[in-house]
Design an enzyme around this catalytic site. Structure first.
Site, PDB file in Angstrom:
ATOM      1  N   GLU A   1       0.827  -1.215   0.000  1.00 13.15           N
ATOM      2  CA  GLU A   1       0.000   0.000   0.000  1.00 13.15           C
ATOM      3  C   GLU A   1       0.861   1.265   0.000  1.00 13.15           C
ATOM      4  O   GLU A   1       0.633   2.185  -0.777  1.00 13.15           O
ATOM      5  CB  GLU A   1      -0.927   0.021   1.228  1.00 13.15           C
ATOM      6  CG  GLU A   1      -1.969  -1.084   1.264  1.00 13.15           C
ATOM      7  CD  GLU A   1      -2.899  -1.076   0.074  1.00 13.15           C
ATOM      8  OE1 GLU A   1      -2.980  -0.059  -0.634  1.00 13.15           O
ATOM      9  OE2 GLU A   1      -3.550  -2.107  -0.171  1.00 13.15           O
TER      10      GLU A   1
ATOM     11  N   ASN B   1       1.289   3.827  -3.128  1.00 17.96           N
ATOM     12  CA  ASN B   1       0.895   5.232  -2.963  1.00 17.96           C
ATOM     13  C   ASN B   1       2.002   6.182  -3.424  1.00 17.96           C
ATOM     14  O   ASN B   1       1.730   7.186  -4.075  1.00 17.96           O
ATOM     15  CB  ASN B   1       0.549   5.520  -1.503  1.00 17.96           C
ATOM     16  CG  ASN B   1      -0.872   5.116  -1.166  1.00 17.96           C
ATOM     17  OD1 ASN B   1      -1.644   4.723  -2.037  1.00 17.96           O
ATOM     18  ND2 ASN B   1      -1.216   5.206   0.109  1.00 17.96           N
TER      19      ASN B   1
ATOM     20  N   ARG C   1      -8.934   3.698  -8.023  1.00 19.23           N
ATOM     21  CA  ARG C   1      -8.467   3.579  -6.646  1.00 19.23           C
ATOM     22  C   ARG C   1      -9.681   3.668  -5.739  1.00 19.23           C
ATOM     23  O   ARG C   1     -10.663   4.357  -6.062  1.00 19.23           O
ATOM     24  CB  ARG C   1      -7.460   4.683  -6.287  1.00 19.23           C
ATOM     25  CG  ARG C   1      -6.304   4.836  -7.235  1.00 19.23           C
ATOM     26  CD  ARG C   1      -5.667   3.551  -7.678  1.00 19.23           C
ATOM     27  NE  ARG C   1      -5.106   2.748  -6.596  1.00 19.23           N
ATOM     28  CZ  ARG C   1      -4.478   1.594  -6.791  1.00 19.23           C
ATOM     29  NH1 ARG C   1      -4.361   1.107  -8.006  1.00 19.23           N
ATOM     30  NH2 ARG C   1      -4.012   0.934  -5.791  1.00 19.23           N
TER      31      ARG C   1
HETATM   32  N1  LIG Z   1       2.830   9.062  -1.060  1.00 17.80           N
HETATM   33  C1  LIG Z   1       1.805   9.886  -1.312  1.00 17.80           C
HETATM   34  N2  LIG Z   1       2.019  11.070  -1.960  1.00 17.80           N
HETATM   35  C2  LIG Z   1       0.980  11.904  -2.212  1.00 17.80           C
HETATM   36  N3  LIG Z   1      -0.303  11.654  -1.879  1.00 17.80           N
HETATM   37  C3  LIG Z   1      -0.584  10.497  -1.241  1.00 17.80           C
HETATM   38  C4  LIG Z   1       0.447   9.552  -0.917  1.00 17.80           C
HETATM   39  N4  LIG Z   1      -0.120   8.521  -0.280  1.00 17.80           N
HETATM   40  C5  LIG Z   1      -1.438   8.789  -0.204  1.00 17.80           C
HETATM   41  N5  LIG Z   1      -1.731   9.975  -0.782  1.00 17.80           N
HETATM   42  C6  LIG Z   1      -3.076  10.611  -0.841  1.00 17.80           C
HETATM   43  O1  LIG Z   1      -3.917   9.970   0.096  1.00 17.80           O
HETATM   44  C7  LIG Z   1      -5.088   9.461  -0.537  1.00 17.80           C
HETATM   45  C8  LIG Z   1      -5.551   8.198   0.167  1.00 17.80           C
HETATM   46  O2  LIG Z   1      -4.592   7.149   0.045  1.00 17.80           O
HETATM   47  P1  LIG Z   1      -5.098   5.645   0.142  1.00 17.80           P
HETATM   48  O3  LIG Z   1      -3.959   4.741  -0.116  1.00 17.80           O
HETATM   49  O4  LIG Z   1      -5.852   5.465   1.410  1.00 17.80           O
HETATM   50  O5  LIG Z   1      -6.155   5.545  -1.047  1.00 17.80           O
HETATM   51  P2  LIG Z   1      -5.867   5.491  -2.616  1.00 17.80           P
HETATM   52  O6  LIG Z   1      -4.428   5.229  -2.871  1.00 17.80           O
HETATM   53  O7  LIG Z   1      -6.436   6.709  -3.227  1.00 17.80           O
HETATM   54  O8  LIG Z   1      -6.725   4.234  -3.056  1.00 17.80           O
HETATM   55  P3  LIG Z   1      -6.313   2.693  -2.845  1.00 17.80           P
HETATM   56  O9  LIG Z   1      -5.109   2.656  -1.953  1.00 17.80           O
HETATM   57  O10 LIG Z   1      -7.500   2.052  -2.230  1.00 17.80           O
HETATM   58  O11 LIG Z   1      -6.041   2.161  -4.186  1.00 17.80           O
HETATM   59  C9  LIG Z   1      -4.690   9.260  -1.979  1.00 17.80           C
HETATM   60  O12 LIG Z   1      -5.800   9.284  -2.857  1.00 17.80           O
HETATM   61  C10 LIG Z   1      -3.736  10.454  -2.196  1.00 17.80           C
HETATM   62  O13 LIG Z   1      -4.461  11.626  -2.470  1.00 17.80           O
HETATM   63 MG   LIG Z   2      -3.383   3.716  -1.948  1.00 13.73          MG
END
Ligand SMILES: Nc1ncnc2c1ncn2[C@@H]1O[C@H](COP(=O)(O)OP(=O)(O)OP(=O)(O)O)[C@@H](O)[C@H]1O
Ligand SMILES: [Mg+2]
Lengths: 107, 161
Positions: B46, B50, B118
């Site tokens: 995860e 991200n 996502r």
């Molecule tokens: N490393 C990162 N850099 C920039 N923004 C981030 C980062 N990690 C998370 N985010 C932000 O946080 C939000 C939520 O992250 P999360 O992993 O919970 O969900 P997601 O990645 O959008 O979906 P999923 O992980 O279910 O595929 C993301 O949509 C993004 O906007």
């Molecule tokens: Mg994610």
């Protein structure tokens, strides 16, 4: 790790059967969605069945794949099923709350 | 026992599997349960994913099906693991776009990339599968996700799974 192949996607009796790869992650996700949607639009698909027989790992990318397909078929009354679900996958489905929209069938 | 490792790799989706395997291999000496291994794998996946899709968002998308050239970029992701006795600390860091509102980002189902399929479950999984989760981020500078898990306490699960 096993690539996603076209033959892993088959429409049988208005059911799109998707044999998922060993690891369902972001790397594989775009490919799975594209193959699946090609058939979803082209053929007369009602329900989608995800087959986890070969799958040992899935992260939130898999949740996105399932939710995305659900959105596409649920408006026509389509349903999502999962088969050959091991404990790891079941936990992922449970934590994500996806068990509400995915019917897990015991083989 | 104290043991530490760090890997740094290109922010490409091919490396997600590599990061999972590397961390898993690093902790196997402690005989973690299969469930603990699965938890760690998911959490690492995860955080690394991200960094790749959000942190370095503008720099890569998956268009392998069309056989198009990938846009090149130099973004790197680092994964640092520290084992202290039975405590595993993992830090996943990128120098990407950063997160403006961390609290909102961590809410289940919140995503800024719904068009990429996502679901907003990444942080929820990290929280569920690790004991502690801390996110440090600054817009324009990057993001560091720190996670901790105590090993050797999880339930054994059937090995046939
Ligand atoms: N490393 C990162 N850099 C920039 N923004 C981030 C980062 N990690 C998370 N985010 C932000 O946080 C939000 C939520 O992250 P999360 O992993 O919970 O969900 P997601 O990645 O959008 O979906 P999923 O992980 O279910 O595929 C993301 O949509 C993004 O906007
Ligand atoms: Mg994610």
């Amino acid at each position: 790790m096993g690539r996603v192949l076209e033959e892993d996607f088959q429409v049988i009796d208005h059911c799109l059967m998707i044999r998922l790869p060993a690891e369902v992650d972001h790397h594989q996700a775009a490919c799975i969605c594209e193959y699946a949607d090609r058939l979803l639009y082209r053929e007369d698909v009602c329900n989608v069945v995800f087959d986890f027989e070969n799958t040992t790992f899935m992260d939130s990318s898999g949740i996105g794949i399932i939710m995305g397909r659900y959105r596409k078929i649920s408006c026509f009354g389509g349903r999502i099923y999962a088969i050959h679900v091991n404990r790891q996958i079941r936990r992922i489905l449970g934590v994500s709350g996806l068990e509400k929209i995915v019917e897990v069938l015991e083989a | 026992m104290r043991n530490e490792m760090e890997i740094i790799f290109d922010a490409r989706s091919e490396n997600e599997g590599f990061a999972r395997v590397a961390v898993t291999a690093f902790v196997t000496g402690l005989n973690p349960t299969l469930e603990e291994l699965a938890d760690i794998k998911t959490a690492v996946s995860e955080a690394v994913t991200n960094s790749i899709i959000h942190g370095y968002e503008n720099l890569r998308n998956d268009n392998t099906l069309q056989g198009r050239q990938e846009p090149y970029h130099g973004g790197k992701v680092s994964v640092r693991c520290l084992l202290e006795e039975d405590m595993l600390h993992i830090e996943v860091a990128d120098r990407g776009v950063g997160i403006a509102d961390i609290e909102q980002a961590m809410e289940p189902l919140f995503t800024t990339k719904p068009e990429l399929e996502r679901s907003g479950m990444g942080f929820a999984f990290m929280e569920a599968f690790m004991d502690e989760l801390e996110v440090e981020s600054e817009p324009g500078k990057g993001t560091t996700v720190k996670m901790t898990k105590k090993l050797g306490v999880g339930d054994w699960i059937d090995s046939e799974d």
